[in-house]
Structures are given as C-alpha cells and as structure tokens.
Design an enzyme around this catalytic site. Structure first.
Site, PDB file in Angstrom:
ATOM      1  N   HIS A  82       0.842  -1.198   0.000  1.00  0.00           N
ATOM      2  CA  HIS A  82       0.000   0.000   0.000  1.00  0.00           C
ATOM      3  C   HIS A  82       0.879   1.251   0.000  1.00  0.00           C
ATOM      4  O   HIS A  82       1.882   1.294   0.707  1.00  0.00           O
ATOM      5  CB  HIS A  82      -0.885  -0.034   1.250  1.00  0.00           C
ATOM      6  CG  HIS A  82      -2.033   0.915   1.188  1.00  0.00           C
ATOM      7  ND1 HIS A  82      -1.879   2.269   1.354  1.00  0.00           N
ATOM      8  CD2 HIS A  82      -3.356   0.709   0.988  1.00  0.00           C
ATOM      9  CE1 HIS A  82      -3.066   2.853   1.264  1.00  0.00           C
ATOM     10  NE2 HIS A  82      -3.978   1.922   1.044  1.00  0.00           N
ATOM     11  N   GLY A 164       5.667  21.713  10.733  1.00  0.00           N
ATOM     12  CA  GLY A 164       6.891  20.941  10.952  1.00  0.00           C
ATOM     13  C   GLY A 164       7.971  21.296   9.950  1.00  0.00           C
ATOM     14  O   GLY A 164       7.780  22.149   9.081  1.00  0.00           O
ATOM     15  N   ILE A 168      12.252  15.410   5.872  1.00  0.00           N
ATOM     16  CA  ILE A 168      11.534  14.208   6.308  1.00  0.00           C
ATOM     17  C   ILE A 168      12.039  13.783   7.686  1.00  0.00           C
ATOM     18  O   ILE A 168      13.212  13.992   8.021  1.00  0.00           O
ATOM     19  CB  ILE A 168      11.701  13.061   5.275  1.00  0.00           C
ATOM     20  CG1 ILE A 168      10.573  12.039   5.425  1.00  0.00           C
ATOM     21  CG2 ILE A 168      13.055  12.369   5.433  1.00  0.00           C
ATOM     22  CD1 ILE A 168       9.592  12.058   4.318  1.00  0.00           C
ATOM     23  N   THR A 171      12.987   8.466  10.542  1.00  0.00           N
ATOM     24  CA  THR A 171      12.363   7.140  10.659  1.00  0.00           C
ATOM     25  C   THR A 171      10.834   7.186  10.543  1.00  0.00           C
ATOM     26  O   THR A 171      10.223   6.248  10.046  1.00  0.00           O
ATOM     27  CB  THR A 171      12.716   6.474  12.011  1.00  0.00           C
ATOM     28  OG1 THR A 171      12.316   7.355  13.067  1.00  0.00           O
ATOM     29  CG2 THR A 171      14.210   6.190  12.112  1.00  0.00           C
ATOM     30  N   ALA A 172      10.229   8.286  11.004  1.00  0.00           N
ATOM     31  CA  ALA A 172       8.753   8.344  11.025  1.00  0.00           C
ATOM     32  C   ALA A 172       8.171   8.944   9.749  1.00  0.00           C
ATOM     33  O   ALA A 172       6.955   8.950   9.578  1.00  0.00           O
ATOM     34  CB  ALA A 172       8.281   9.132  12.245  1.00  0.00           C
TER      35      ALA A 172
END
Lengths: 300, 300
Positions: A82, A164, A168, A171-172
């Site tokens: 997905h 934010g 990137i 990890t999240a």
C-alpha cells in the site's frame, strides 16, 4: 448528547501485533475515548484503527498514537504494497454527531501543528482540511511515497509541509492529517452469477463515470453464494443515501432482468444515516431529527 | 450509553396553566431528567406530560409530579370529557434505550408503592405492570371514574388497590401506574378525498378487526389538503414496523386505485425504531444495532 468525532488513523505496520497494541493503548489511555478496534493487512503491512470521542479527547488520542507510532515504526525498513509515507501515515477526523466539518478541520490543524512542532514530523493537511486545493487529494500528497518525499521535500516547494520541518523525519517519515465525511460501506447483492451485470451497474452509478454524486462502486463476485454484488462507498450519505442508491440499482437490475436480493452495511454507520434512511424510505413528510427521543437527551 | 426510560403521566388539569407549570417543575427539578413538554386539552381538562431520564431519576420525577398534582388538583370539582379517576390519573413507564420491560414494571411497582404508602392514594398497577390480568386494560381499572370508584372501593374486592388504602383519596382520587411499550404515532396519506377508502384500509390493517398485530388505525379526512389519511398507533414497532404497515397500505391503496402520497411520524420516536426501519427497508442482511457507531459509546 454532546459532540462526537471519529478518528481513523492508518499506521505503516500490519505484522508486529505488540506494536499495534502499544499504539492502540496510547488511544485507549485517553479519558473520553471509545476504542472500536483495528484491522490489519499483512501484505499491505498496514493497520487502520477506529476510535471515537469528544473533540478534546480525540485530539489528544490522535496525537498520542502518532507519537507512539513514530517511536515504534521505522520507515527506512518498512515494506508493503500500500502507498505510504509515514509511520502514522494518514490521520482523518470525521464528524459523527453534533459537530461540524469546520470543527473537524480545526481539529486536524491543531493536531497537525502539534505533530509538526513537537514530534518534528512534516505534516500535510489533506481532504477537507487542505489549505492547497491539490492537497485535498491524498494520492497527490503522498506521491513518491516515503522514499520519494524524502528526496523532494525541501527542494520542491509543492512539497513544503503545512507544519513541521521541510525535512523528512528520518524514521517516522511524514504524516497526512485531515478531515472528511463519514464513509458508509454499502453493498447490494444481485441474484445473478454474471459479473458483467454487477460491473455494468457499478459503472452506471459511480460518480467517476457520471453516475450519482458521492458514490464509489465496483462489481464483485460472491463466489460462495453464486451471486454478484455492487460494492460501494458512499462518501456523503446526505447527498446520496443508501435508499437512493438501492432504488437506482433496483431499477438498473430490473432493466437487466436481474433481481436484487438484499444489501449489506459493512462496519459502522452513524445513527443519523439510518434515521435519514428510515424517514426517506417511509416518505415521512416534515420529519425532523429532534423527533428522535434520544436526540433530546440533555443528560445521558 | 446507559438506560433511558420515558414517563408519560396524564393529569386531570387542562386549564390552569400555573398548576401545570408547577407540576412540570416538579419533574424538571430532578437531576438526570430531560423534560420534553406537555400537551393540554381544555375540553378534556387534561394534560399529558413527557419526560425522559435514567431509571432512578424517572422514578423520583414521576413521584414528585404525582405529589404536586395531589396538592393542586381537586377531583371533587373536576369536570372534563375524558374518563379520569385521579389528579395524577395515569403514570406509564416506557423503555426507550438499554432497559427492559421488566425493569419498567419494577419501576412502576416501586413508584406505585411510594404513592400508595406516602401519599395515601390508592394505586392500581396496569398494562405490563398489572398483577391481575384484567387490570392490564386501563379502561377496566378506571371504570366508573373518580365518582364510581369512590363508592366501589372498599366494597368490591375487584377494586382493591395494589398499594395504598382501600379508600379513595378525598381530593386526589386514585392513580393507575404501569408500564407499556413505546407508541409510535404513524399516519399514511392517501391521494383521495374519499373517506371510505381510508376507513376501509384502516379496518383491514387494525388488530381489532383481524389485521396486523399491534396496530390501532382510523380513517381520517385531511380537509385542507383534500386528502384522507390512515391514522395509526403502532403499539410495538418490533412486531409491526412502520415499513411493514406502509407496504401493506400501499398494497391495499393500489387495489382501490389510490396513490399513497407520503407519511407522517407524529411526536417522538426512539432511534431504535428508525434504525430498524432503515435496515428493514434496505433489506440489510445481518445488520446489527452495534454497527451504529453511537451505540458503541462508552462515554457520551
């Protein structure tokens, strides 16, 4: 009765049960939350959780699940079929009762701001909460997925987050936070094994091919029963109700010489959708939701 | 969500507004009560109040209204067309949500006991709460009305009350306390000015002339619209639903060459009745009330 909002976050984890339980507990730990369950898909390596509560509670619970997901899921090693761009991939807020879409948009913005500022995860507002028309479409927000966005963010101004850092999270990844109307999953069963009939009816009624508004539809086989089905998502039951859709399918099926044998409502449905459906099918003149006695409760 | 009971007491006062407001305030003063309103009839000199709440609250509110009515209404000078035997004439408890009929029967007995012992008003348990089969019928309990009962009570053992003295209260009379299922007032409109059609259909569908169970029906004229109406009380929508009744009337009307133009739901209806009606008219296979998202709320 008081306002109730649904949150249906999607996480990029569908295999490690303990991770999902940990994330679920983060939502369950908030007073005022009713946790309704989650569905996982191992091939997608993905999980969809559903919980409801007051606007204040739902906001806190959504934030906490995102926080735990960001600690427990590493997108650099995530694989699944997905499309996905973050540990907490998508967080939609859905009005259920006594709450406006505007309030859900405001919730999305507030939760998005916290995720961006406190967790340092780039957040994109999507759906009804989008501040850029193109970002209404989740596929547009998520294009390139985690790996593609990692490269594009900070370079392509189209990929600047709403909250934010323009970088990137290592990890999240990134998270889409938004608002949408309640989806009603509604299927109508046809007394024919001929999939072409179901597919033809689905095509005639779905919005994308000029059918009814707010309807997604596919023709499916029901092997075990030797029947076929028009499988639908009604994206706004106030615009196109299950009663209207059933009536239309009955009409199209009759033209094809096929009988409608029944329907299915899959998963959850707001009481309002059922109350409207009853009033519509009874042709109840002047019916108002405040005739429903529970809607009058000041204390419950 | 928690249990909710409706109370629909009838008082022998339909003219002095300040008396009714005083009685209504007695119910409103109980925490956990939502007071829904009252309807008066000057000719009947009678008032029907409706309030809902938790079982504990409804019990207290019902008692308090009976207490105030017994102080403010004098049956020795009351005149009105409607049969009546007491200041608080009839007090039924009705299950609305998450509560059984048995619980409402127990509520009726407890409130009846308090009225009998504390207010010294003879109380007859009727309807589902009746302890004598004949007392299920309110007309049987009330026969002879205030004046007749005043003479019969204490002489005729059939008129011995379930609670309180076997002697009429000098001014407050006697009170019937009971439990019944929710009444849904449902009318179906016919596109004909011919009252005979409406009367004939009403006769065919009502229970008393061998029609559908739990249906009371009359044919009525709608002068202003030049139409007629089948006016009904559905005494148990779980046994005969509005969907079933409408289907039957549609069928009978078609036989008479008359069109059904719509329906009306009068007053209140429990959410459950509408949810069942929707599932029934959608022919939704396997639908369960726990799919209604609000029914899952632990906190509301």
């Amino acid at each position: 009765m008081g306002p109730i909002v649904e949150c249906v976050p999607n996480f990029s984890e569908g295999r490690r049960a303990w991770v999902l339980e940990d994330i679920a507990d983060a939502a369950r730990s908030v007073p005022g939350i009713t946790f309704l369950g989650y569905e996982t898909d191992e091939d997608h390596n993905r999980c969809v959780m559903t919980f409801i509560g007051t606007p204040g509670a739902i906001q806190e619970a959504a934030y906490r699940t995102c926080y735990r997901a960001s600690q427990l899921i590493d997108m650099t090693i995530h694989k699944g079929e997905h499309p996905r761009m973050g540990a907490a991939d998508v967080i939609p807020f859905v009005p259920v009762r006594d709450v406006t879409m505007e309030a859900c948009v405001a919730l999305a913005a507030e939760v998005g701001r916290r995720i961006g500022e406190e967790l340092r995860i780039p957040v994109y507002l999507y759906g009804e909460a989008a501040r850029d028309e193109r970002r209404r479409d989740l596929a547009w927000v998520r294009k390139g997925e985690f790996e593609g966005l990692r490269d594009a963010i900070g370079c392509d101004p189209d990929r600047n987050p709403d909250f934010g850092p323009a970088k990137i999270h290592p990890t999240a990844g990134a998270t889409a936070v938004g608002a949408r109307f309640f989806l009603v999953a509604f299927n109508v069963n046809l007394k024919t094994p001929d999939l072409r009939v179901a597919k033809s009816i689905a095509k005639k009624i779905r919005t994308s091919s000029g059918g009814l508004p707010c309807v997604k539809a596919l023709g499916m086989e029901l092997h075990a029963r030797g029947m076929t089905q028009v499988s639908m998502n009604l994206t706004d039951y106030r615009v196109t109700s299950p009663v209207k859709v059933l009536e239309e399918i009955r009409h199209l099926a009759a033209e094809a010489g096929v009988e409608v044998v029944g329907s299915e409502i899959i998963g959850f449905v707001p009481a309002e959708a059922m109350i409207r459906a009853a009033a519509e099918s009874l042709q109840a003149e002047g019916f108002h939701a405040n005739q429903v006695i529970e809607n009058r409760l000041e204390h419950s």
